[in-house]
Design a protein around this motif. Structure first.
Motif: not given
Length: 107
Positions: A5-14, A26-29, A71-78
């Protein structure tokens, strides 16, 4: 997680830090998101060293020693999404443990 799965732009953890109460990522964006460790069972009972021994994947965080990935997307969902995602990991880890014990008993 499917690593294909490709991450959404800006959601890669750094970068990330996990204290006793929160996981801060902290995310790449440049965004920093924080979630309570109580929402992630593998982190809630882990030592400080275990909580902070993580690897950054394209779209997720991995704790190899704890057998946990989120997944970062899961963290963002709450909270509800995090609990649902981590409960399936607990079931998978329990199944793996039972297979391991069974294999040892068969030897």
């Amino acid at each position: 997680m499917l690593n294909s799965e490709m991450p959404k732009k800006g959601t890669q953890p750094v970068d990330a830090l996990c204290d006793e109460s929160y996981l801060h990522v902290e995310l790449v964006d440049g965004r920093v998101i924080s979630v309570p460790t109580a929402w992630i069972p593998a982190l809630e009972g882990a030592s400080a060293t275990e909580r902070n021994s993580m690897e950054f994947l394209a779209a997720s965080l991995l704790w190899p020693d704890l057998g946990a990935e989120i997944q970062v997307s899961t963290l963002l969902c709450g909270r509800d999404a995090i609990r649902k995602a981590t409960s399936s990991q607990i079931e998978i880890n329990a199944d793996a443990l039972l297979r391991s014990v069974s294999e040892r008993l068969d030897q």
